[in-house]
Design a protein around this motif. Structure first.
Motif, PDB file in Angstrom:
ATOM      1  N   SER A 166       3.163 -17.128  15.365  1.00 30.25           N
ATOM      2  CA  SER A 166       2.544 -18.127  14.490  1.00 30.25           C
ATOM      3  C   SER A 166       1.213 -17.692  13.875  1.00 30.25           C
ATOM      4  N   CYS A 167       0.300 -17.144  14.662  1.00 31.21           N
ATOM      5  CA  CYS A 167      -0.963 -16.643  14.094  1.00 31.21           C
ATOM      6  C   CYS A 167      -1.407 -15.392  14.860  1.00 31.21           C
ATOM      7  N   PRO A 168      -0.577 -14.340  14.828  1.00 28.03           N
ATOM      8  CA  PRO A 168      -0.869 -13.120  15.594  1.00 28.03           C
ATOM      9  C   PRO A 168      -2.015 -12.294  15.033  1.00 28.03           C
ATOM     10  N   GLN A 169      -2.432 -12.591  13.792  1.00 29.26           N
ATOM     11  CA  GLN A 169      -3.432 -11.761  13.121  1.00 29.26           C
ATOM     12  C   GLN A 169      -4.794 -11.761  13.790  1.00 29.26           C
ATOM     13  N   PHE A 170      -5.032 -12.720  14.696  1.00 27.31           N
ATOM     14  CA  PHE A 170      -6.345 -12.804  15.355  1.00 27.31           C
ATOM     15  C   PHE A 170      -6.426 -11.960  16.622  1.00 27.31           C
ATOM     16  N   PHE A 171      -5.351 -11.244  16.940  1.00 23.95           N
ATOM     17  CA  PHE A 171      -5.299 -10.448  18.170  1.00 23.95           C
ATOM     18  C   PHE A 171      -5.077  -8.971  17.849  1.00 23.95           C
ATOM     19  N   PHE A 172      -5.752  -8.103  18.594  1.00 24.43           N
ATOM     20  CA  PHE A 172      -5.582  -6.661  18.440  1.00 24.43           C
ATOM     21  C   PHE A 172      -4.119  -6.285  18.674  1.00 24.43           C
ATOM     22  N   ARG A 173      -3.538  -5.550  17.721  1.00 19.32           N
ATOM     23  CA  ARG A 173      -2.127  -5.164  17.751  1.00 19.32           C
ATOM     24  C   ARG A 173      -1.196  -6.386  17.808  1.00 19.32           C
ATOM     25  N   GLU A 174      -1.738  -7.558  17.462  1.00 20.33           N
ATOM     26  CA  GLU A 174      -1.003  -8.828  17.458  1.00 20.33           C
ATOM     27  C   GLU A 174      -0.492  -9.213  18.849  1.00 20.33           C
ATOM     28  N   ILE A 175      -1.243  -8.793  19.884  1.00 20.01           N
ATOM     29  CA  ILE A 175      -0.888  -9.093  21.280  1.00 20.01           C
ATOM     30  C   ILE A 175      -1.965  -9.988  21.887  1.00 20.01           C
ATOM     31  N   PRO A 176      -1.663 -11.250  22.206  1.00 25.62           N
ATOM     32  CA  PRO A 176      -2.657 -12.139  22.824  1.00 25.62           C
ATOM     33  C   PRO A 176      -2.822 -11.840  24.312  1.00 25.62           C
ATOM     34  N   PRO A 177      -3.841 -12.429  24.958  1.00 24.59           N
ATOM     35  CA  PRO A 177      -3.982 -12.291  26.412  1.00 24.59           C
ATOM     36  C   PRO A 177      -2.708 -12.731  27.124  1.00 24.59           C
ATOM     37  N   ASN A 178      -2.497 -12.184  28.315  1.00 24.84           N
ATOM     38  CA  ASN A 178      -1.252 -12.472  29.032  1.00 24.84           C
ATOM     39  C   ASN A 178      -1.292 -13.841  29.724  1.00 24.84           C
ATOM     40  N   GLU A 179      -0.171 -14.173  30.369  1.00 27.54           N
ATOM     41  CA  GLU A 179       0.010 -15.511  30.943  1.00 27.54           C
ATOM     42  C   GLU A 179      -0.888 -15.787  32.154  1.00 27.54           C
ATOM     43  N   ALA A 180      -1.614 -14.780  32.649  1.00 22.33           N
ATOM     44  CA  ALA A 180      -2.490 -14.987  33.805  1.00 22.33           C
ATOM     45  C   ALA A 180      -3.624 -15.975  33.502  1.00 22.33           C
ATOM     46  N   LEU A 181      -3.869 -16.248  32.216  1.00 23.78           N
ATOM     47  CA  LEU A 181      -4.912 -17.216  31.853  1.00 23.78           C
ATOM     48  C   LEU A 181      -4.357 -18.616  31.582  1.00 23.78           C
ATOM     49  N   GLU A 182      -3.053 -18.757  31.566  1.00 24.13           N
ATOM     50  CA  GLU A 182      -2.463 -20.034  31.167  1.00 24.13           C
ATOM     51  C   GLU A 182      -2.715 -21.132  32.209  1.00 24.13           C
ATOM     52  N   PRO A 183      -3.207 -22.297  31.759  1.00 19.57           N
ATOM     53  CA  PRO A 183      -3.458 -23.424  32.674  1.00 19.57           C
ATOM     54  C   PRO A 183      -2.181 -24.213  32.943  1.00 19.57           C
ATOM     55  N   SER A 200      -4.875  -9.521  31.457  1.00 12.49           N
ATOM     56  CA  SER A 200      -4.934  -8.531  30.382  1.00 12.49           C
ATOM     57  C   SER A 200      -5.339  -9.262  29.113  1.00 12.49           C
ATOM     58  N   LEU A 201      -6.457  -8.845  28.513  1.00 16.49           N
ATOM     59  CA  LEU A 201      -6.981  -9.550  27.346  1.00 16.49           C
ATOM     60  C   LEU A 201      -6.542  -8.941  26.025  1.00 16.49           C
ATOM     61  N   PHE A 202      -6.260  -7.633  26.028  1.00 19.70           N
ATOM     62  CA  PHE A 202      -5.874  -6.945  24.801  1.00 19.70           C
ATOM     63  C   PHE A 202      -4.694  -6.014  25.069  1.00 19.70           C
ATOM     64  N   ASP A 203      -4.072  -5.572  23.992  1.00 21.18           N
ATOM     65  CA  ASP A 203      -3.041  -4.540  24.084  1.00 21.18           C
ATOM     66  C   ASP A 203      -3.598  -3.319  24.815  1.00 21.18           C
ATOM     67  N   SER A 204      -2.703  -2.559  25.466  1.00 19.62           N
ATOM     68  CA  SER A 204      -3.121  -1.435  26.315  1.00 19.62           C
ATOM     69  C   SER A 204      -3.845  -0.322  25.556  1.00 19.62           C
ATOM     70  N   ASP A 205      -3.741  -0.279  24.231  1.00 17.50           N
ATOM     71  CA  ASP A 205      -4.445   0.745  23.454  1.00 17.50           C
ATOM     72  C   ASP A 205      -5.951   0.514  23.417  1.00 17.50           C
ATOM     73  N   CYS A 206      -6.398  -0.676  23.787  1.00 17.53           N
ATOM     74  CA  CYS A 206      -7.829  -0.937  23.839  1.00 17.53           C
ATOM     75  C   CYS A 206      -8.388  -0.379  25.146  1.00 17.53           C
ATOM     76  N   PRO A 207      -9.373   0.523  25.109  1.00 16.19           N
ATOM     77  CA  PRO A 207      -9.846   1.197  26.330  1.00 16.19           C
ATOM     78  C   PRO A 207     -10.470   0.257  27.346  1.00 16.19           C
ATOM     79  N   ARG A 208     -10.137   0.494  28.607  1.00 14.78           N
ATOM     80  CA  ARG A 208     -10.613  -0.384  29.691  1.00 14.78           C
ATOM     81  C   ARG A 208     -11.897   0.107  30.345  1.00 14.78           C
TER      82      ARG A 208
END
Length: 276
Positions: A28-45, A267-275
């Motif tokens: 729906s609005c992937p453009q706001f996330f690096f590589r169009e990957i949002p944070p994973n489900e570990a943050l979901e309430p 995980s907040l960003f796609d794996s290409d973002c350095p940790r």
């Protein structure tokens, strides 16, 4: 035949009205996330709402909202600072009430007077202006700050209560503001595009007679694309009762959030973002 036609109209209205609250940021609005990957489900309430934040028929950022705590889990946006006036009008999210309401954020007054929504019905779905009245030591803290946007409409879009948490007023006006306005400018030098996710960890305290959670921590992470061969990242976290901000590597923040949320590895960003 007429009944079938009416049913088709109702279904189409339901689908149109539901485009603001979405089932997935990826579609729906992937453009706001690096590589169009949002944070994973570990943050979901327990009671999540995915909002593509829409103002005047344009998407400006994405927010994962906690319906139970009545605060955002995080807001994600692209960093595009610029000069401009700070808006003064606060907005709410009609779609949290139900799919038949407007797709764009609106003033409380508009919903109460033009759409005949009762204040009680509005308050059941989200935080309202009254919740933030008469606070002591706290104020309305933006996750996605208006100063990180370069025109009035994008700044205005950040003034929705679905992007706001009760924040320690000294932190909000002090160390957190320094990070938003000074550290970010230094860190983004040379960046072609900077993707940002800012979040809040639910705490044990509430405002508005238990209606709205006061976060225990605020955090922010950025993934900056310098060019096709170079990507850099950084992160911060702050306790929401101290005027201090701790600068971290992205991986350090993810590990800290994994402990604080307790729902699995964050995980907040796609794996290409350095940790590191």
């Amino acid at each position: 035949m007429l009944g079938l036609l009416l049913l088709q109209v109702l279904v189409s209205c339901f689908c149109l009205g539901h485009s603001e609250l979405v089932k997935s940021f990826e579609t729906s609005c992937p453009q706001f996330f690096f590589r169009e990957i949002p944070p994973n489900e570990a943050l979901e309430p327990q009671k999540p709402a995915w909002i593509c934040q829409r103002y005047k028929n344009q998407y400006y950022f994405a927010t994962l909202y906690d319906r139970k705590m009545r605060i955002p889990v995080y807001s994600a946006y692209i960093y595009q600072p610029g000069p401009g006036k700070r808006p003064k009008t606060w907005l709410v999210e009609p779609q949290l009430i139900g799919p038949t309401y407007p797709k764009t954020m609106e003033k409380e007054w508009t919903l109460l007077n033009r759409y005949n929504v009762s204040l009680e019905k509005l308050s059941q779905s989200q935080a309202i202006l009254q919740d933030y009245k008469n606070l002591t030591g706290l104020n309305r803290g933006h996750l996605n700050p208006n100063g990180h946007h370069d025109d009035y409409s994008s700044r205005m879009a950040t003034f929705t209560l679905t992007n706001i948490v009760p924040q320690d007023e000294k932190l909000n006006g002090g160390a957190w503001n320094n990070y938003e306005q000074q550290t970010m400018i230094r860190r983004t030098q040379g960046c072609a595009t900077t993707y940002v996710v800012v979040g809040a960890v639910p705490g044990n305290n509430y405002i508005a007679k238990g209606r709205v959670n006061k976060p225990s921590h605020l955090w922010s992470a950025a993934c900056c694309v310098v060019d096709n061969n170079y990507i850099k990242a950084w992160a911060v976290i702050a306790e929401n009762d101290k005027n201090e901000v701790q600068l971290l590597a992205l991986g350090e923040l993810e590990d800290t959030l994994t402990e604080l949320y307790g729902r699995g590895q964050v995980s907040l960003f796609d794996s290409d973002c350095p940790r590191d």
